[in-house]
Design a protein around this motif. Sequence first.
Motif, PDB file in Angstrom:
ATOM      1  N   LYS A 295      -7.520 -23.911  34.000  1.00 59.80           N
ATOM      2  CA  LYS A 295      -7.543 -23.048  35.195  1.00 59.80           C
ATOM      3  C   LYS A 295      -6.983 -23.803  36.401  1.00 59.80           C
ATOM      4  O   LYS A 295      -6.329 -23.204  37.263  1.00 59.80           O
ATOM      5  CB  LYS A 295      -8.965 -22.566  35.461  1.00 59.80           C
ATOM      6  N   ILE A 296      -7.240 -25.101  36.476  1.00 53.66           N
ATOM      7  CA  ILE A 296      -6.633 -25.909  37.549  1.00 53.66           C
ATOM      8  C   ILE A 296      -5.116 -25.806  37.453  1.00 53.66           C
ATOM      9  O   ILE A 296      -4.413 -25.699  38.450  1.00 53.66           O
ATOM     10  CB  ILE A 296      -7.064 -27.393  37.449  1.00 53.66           C
ATOM     11  N   ALA A 297      -4.595 -25.819  36.209  1.00 51.97           N
ATOM     12  CA  ALA A 297      -3.145 -25.743  36.017  1.00 51.97           C
ATOM     13  C   ALA A 297      -2.584 -24.445  36.598  1.00 51.97           C
ATOM     14  O   ALA A 297      -1.492 -24.434  37.166  1.00 51.97           O
ATOM     15  CB  ALA A 297      -2.805 -25.862  34.532  1.00 51.97           C
ATOM     16  N   LEU A 298      -3.344 -23.347  36.483  1.00 52.39           N
ATOM     17  CA  LEU A 298      -2.873 -22.077  37.052  1.00 52.39           C
ATOM     18  C   LEU A 298      -2.888 -22.119  38.583  1.00 52.39           C
ATOM     19  O   LEU A 298      -2.025 -21.519  39.227  1.00 52.39           O
ATOM     20  CB  LEU A 298      -3.720 -20.911  36.537  1.00 52.39           C
ATOM     21  N   VAL A 299      -3.855 -22.826  39.160  1.00 51.06           N
ATOM     22  CA  VAL A 299      -3.852 -23.014  40.622  1.00 51.06           C
ATOM     23  C   VAL A 299      -2.582 -23.771  41.022  1.00 51.06           C
ATOM     24  O   VAL A 299      -1.887 -23.395  41.982  1.00 51.06           O
ATOM     25  CB  VAL A 299      -5.115 -23.767  41.116  1.00 51.06           C
ATOM     26  N   CYS A 300      -2.244 -24.809  40.242  1.00 49.90           N
ATOM     27  CA  CYS A 300      -1.014 -25.581  40.510  1.00 49.90           C
ATOM     28  C   CYS A 300       0.222 -24.704  40.412  1.00 49.90           C
ATOM     29  O   CYS A 300       1.123 -24.804  41.249  1.00 49.90           O
ATOM     30  CB  CYS A 300      -0.852 -26.707  39.493  1.00 49.90           C
ATOM     31  N   VAL A 301       0.303 -23.868  39.379  1.00 46.04           N
ATOM     32  CA  VAL A 301       1.479 -22.998  39.203  1.00 46.04           C
ATOM     33  C   VAL A 301       1.652 -22.109  40.435  1.00 46.04           C
ATOM     34  O   VAL A 301       2.732 -22.048  41.032  1.00 46.04           O
ATOM     35  CB  VAL A 301       1.351 -22.119  37.940  1.00 46.04           C
ATOM     36  N   TRP A 302       0.576 -21.437  40.847  1.00 48.83           N
ATOM     37  CA  TRP A 302       0.710 -20.486  41.953  1.00 48.83           C
ATOM     38  C   TRP A 302       0.816 -21.182  43.298  1.00 48.83           C
ATOM     39  O   TRP A 302       1.414 -20.623  44.235  1.00 48.83           O
ATOM     40  CB  TRP A 302      -0.381 -19.414  41.879  1.00 48.83           C
ATOM     41  N   ALA A 303       0.304 -22.397  43.401  1.00 44.67           N
ATOM     42  CA  ALA A 303       0.531 -23.183  44.620  1.00 44.67           C
ATOM     43  C   ALA A 303       2.009 -23.579  44.692  1.00 44.67           C
ATOM     44  O   ALA A 303       2.623 -23.560  45.771  1.00 44.67           O
ATOM     45  CB  ALA A 303      -0.370 -24.415  44.632  1.00 44.67           C
ATOM     46  N   GLU A 304       2.615 -23.897  43.551  1.00 43.79           N
ATOM     47  CA  GLU A 304       4.050 -24.198  43.514  1.00 43.79           C
ATOM     48  C   GLU A 304       4.874 -22.958  43.840  1.00 43.79           C
ATOM     49  O   GLU A 304       5.906 -23.053  44.504  1.00 43.79           O
ATOM     50  CB  GLU A 304       4.467 -24.705  42.122  1.00 43.79           C
ATOM     51  N   VAL A 305       4.437 -21.798  43.353  1.00 44.30           N
ATOM     52  CA  VAL A 305       5.146 -20.550  43.664  1.00 44.30           C
ATOM     53  C   VAL A 305       5.139 -20.336  45.182  1.00 44.30           C
ATOM     54  O   VAL A 305       6.165 -19.999  45.779  1.00 44.30           O
ATOM     55  CB  VAL A 305       4.504 -19.352  42.929  1.00 44.30           C
ATOM     56  N   GLU A 306       3.989 -20.569  45.809  1.00 39.43           N
ATOM     57  CA  GLU A 306       3.927 -20.436  47.278  1.00 39.43           C
ATOM     58  C   GLU A 306       4.958 -21.360  47.916  1.00 39.43           C
ATOM     59  O   GLU A 306       5.746 -20.944  48.767  1.00 39.43           O
ATOM     60  CB  GLU A 306       2.512 -20.768  47.777  1.00 39.43           C
ATOM     61  N   ALA A 307       4.947 -22.627  47.490  1.00 37.91           N
ATOM     62  CA  ALA A 307       5.795 -23.637  48.132  1.00 37.91           C
ATOM     63  C   ALA A 307       7.281 -23.413  47.868  1.00 37.91           C
ATOM     64  O   ALA A 307       8.111 -23.569  48.768  1.00 37.91           O
ATOM     65  CB  ALA A 307       5.388 -25.029  47.647  1.00 37.91           C
ATOM     66  N   GLN A 308       7.619 -23.035  46.641  1.00 33.56           N
ATOM     67  CA  GLN A 308       9.027 -22.989  46.237  1.00 33.56           C
ATOM     68  C   GLN A 308       9.668 -21.616  46.409  1.00 33.56           C
ATOM     69  O   GLN A 308      10.877 -21.522  46.583  1.00 33.56           O
ATOM     70  CB  GLN A 308       9.169 -23.379  44.755  1.00 33.56           C
ATOM     71  N   ARG A 309       8.875 -20.544  46.310  1.00 32.54           N
ATOM     72  CA  ARG A 309       9.482 -19.205  46.278  1.00 32.54           C
ATOM     73  C   ARG A 309       9.066 -18.343  47.465  1.00 32.54           C
ATOM     74  O   ARG A 309       9.898 -17.694  48.078  1.00 32.54           O
ATOM     75  CB  ARG A 309       9.136 -18.497  44.962  1.00 32.54           C
ATOM     76  N   TYR A 310       7.766 -18.335  47.772  1.00 29.17           N
ATOM     77  CA  TYR A 310       7.294 -17.516  48.889  1.00 29.17           C
ATOM     78  C   TYR A 310       7.644 -18.156  50.232  1.00 29.17           C
ATOM     79  O   TYR A 310       8.111 -17.482  51.145  1.00 29.17           O
ATOM     80  CB  TYR A 310       5.771 -17.321  48.771  1.00 29.17           C
ATOM     81  N   ASP A 311       7.402 -19.451  50.360  1.00 21.96           N
ATOM     82  CA  ASP A 311       7.524 -20.068  51.677  1.00 21.96           C
ATOM     83  C   ASP A 311       8.943 -20.067  52.250  1.00 21.96           C
ATOM     84  O   ASP A 311       9.089 -19.833  53.457  1.00 21.96           O
ATOM     85  CB  ASP A 311       6.958 -21.493  51.666  1.00 21.96           C
ATOM     86  N   PRO A 312      10.000 -20.331  51.448  1.00 25.29           N
ATOM     87  CA  PRO A 312      11.321 -20.345  52.094  1.00 25.29           C
ATOM     88  C   PRO A 312      11.625 -19.067  52.897  1.00 25.29           C
ATOM     89  O   PRO A 312      11.888 -19.169  54.101  1.00 25.29           O
ATOM     90  CB  PRO A 312      12.280 -20.602  50.938  1.00 25.29           C
ATOM     91  N   PRO A 313      11.521 -17.843  52.323  1.00 24.16           N
ATOM     92  CA  PRO A 313      11.750 -16.683  53.196  1.00 24.16           C
ATOM     93  C   PRO A 313      10.622 -16.480  54.223  1.00 24.16           C
ATOM     94  O   PRO A 313      10.898 -16.114  55.379  1.00 24.16           O
ATOM     95  CB  PRO A 313      11.839 -15.498  52.222  1.00 24.16           C
TER      96      PRO A 313
END
Lengths: 214, 214
Positions: A92-110
């Motif tokens: 479950k920690i790994a899923l937190v990491c995945v979605w934290a990376e999604v925030e950083a890499q995909r959501y945050d730029p726009p």
Amino acid sequence: MAIKVHGSFVSTATMRVLACLNEKGLDYEFVPVDFAVGEHKKEPFLSLNPFGQVPAFEDGDLKLFESRAINQYIAHTYADKGTPLIYQDPKKIALVCVWAEVEAQRYDPPAAKLTWELGIKQLMGMTADDAIVQEQEAQLAKVLDVYEARLAQSKYLAGDSFTLADLNHLPTLNYLMGTRAQAVFNSRPHVSAWCADILARPVWQKVAAMRNNP
Amino acid sequence: MAIKVHGSFVSTATMRVLACLNEKGLDYEFVPVDFAVGEHKKEPFLSLNPFGQVPAFEDGDLKLFESRAINQYIAHTYADKGTPLIYQDPKKIALVCVWAEVEAQRYDPPAAKLTWELGIKQLMGMTADDAIVQEQEAQLAKVLDVYEARLAQSKYLAGDSFTLADLNHLPTLNYLMGTRAQAVFNSRPHVSAWCADILARPVWQKVAAMRNNP
């Protein structure tokens, strides 16, 4: 030893760390950094963050920068305090990491570009660049399509509980609500409900109010 | 249960995960994804990565995406196998996180654009855009100035040992060596020595060779 955050209430990265500390109920000292005199581009600040950007963080003799790395440190080191922002189970920690990376890499730029155009520029009395806003809204919409499907399956991004993966979105979300970009979120029902839910957290309300009443 | 990596040897994100698995000495199955027929934009791939990008990762029933999140999972879950890619001490782990974030947020944006212009476009018989290359080299140079100061103090980014923070740079570094962008690295002696050191790791040499002899 004491926790210190060097930063600015205008900075989304600073607010990200303050949101985390407040969810954990930790005491800390806030040290304002004066951008007007370029304090962030000089020593002693550069010894705390060699990239000359806020925030910088101290926990006793440990000095960190990069808001998402700071939040990971806080969530793991103070796992037993306040809101649990990660899970116990490594999968479950790994899923937190995945979605934290999604925030950083995909959501945050726009989201960060829209925050600048529609939020910070307005605070500074400047005008948004319409072409950039349109382009970034289209980019954000594609990312939020994936969020919509995900949030139809689970209440929060990494599962059934609010975690660091959700929390890291709060500062840009807060800037974008009330701007024209809000429509990109509101046209997706699960995303819209998720935004309303996490922005209404009493801890976040308190942190967001600091900008107006530091 | 078996580890599977769905990806492509051309993709830096795929190679990042393969580098990590190989440093750990873990067995895995590589499942090639055929971009030519758009396999990554269709089911069943989209169930593994809703953003339609490689790699996707499976460890038994756990499905992950985002190369850096996958590598964090591998480094923590298989901490006792192969090369230790993180530290035991939470304060030292925090420094690995900081420099892993620096790779993702500061180094990778210009490095990835240069990899596209000077590496992947060349593989595809296309011509690099000189204006983009110049702009991104200037951006990368600023980041590497900070690396130079850091690597004058410690042999690797997060301390005295090779960690995930260093490893995550390998796929783009590998593309950029041998191109004109190599000069941006080589003009900084500590950065240049660090590149030579990590690129020469036998595990990386083996992974890099997969692209030519899959």
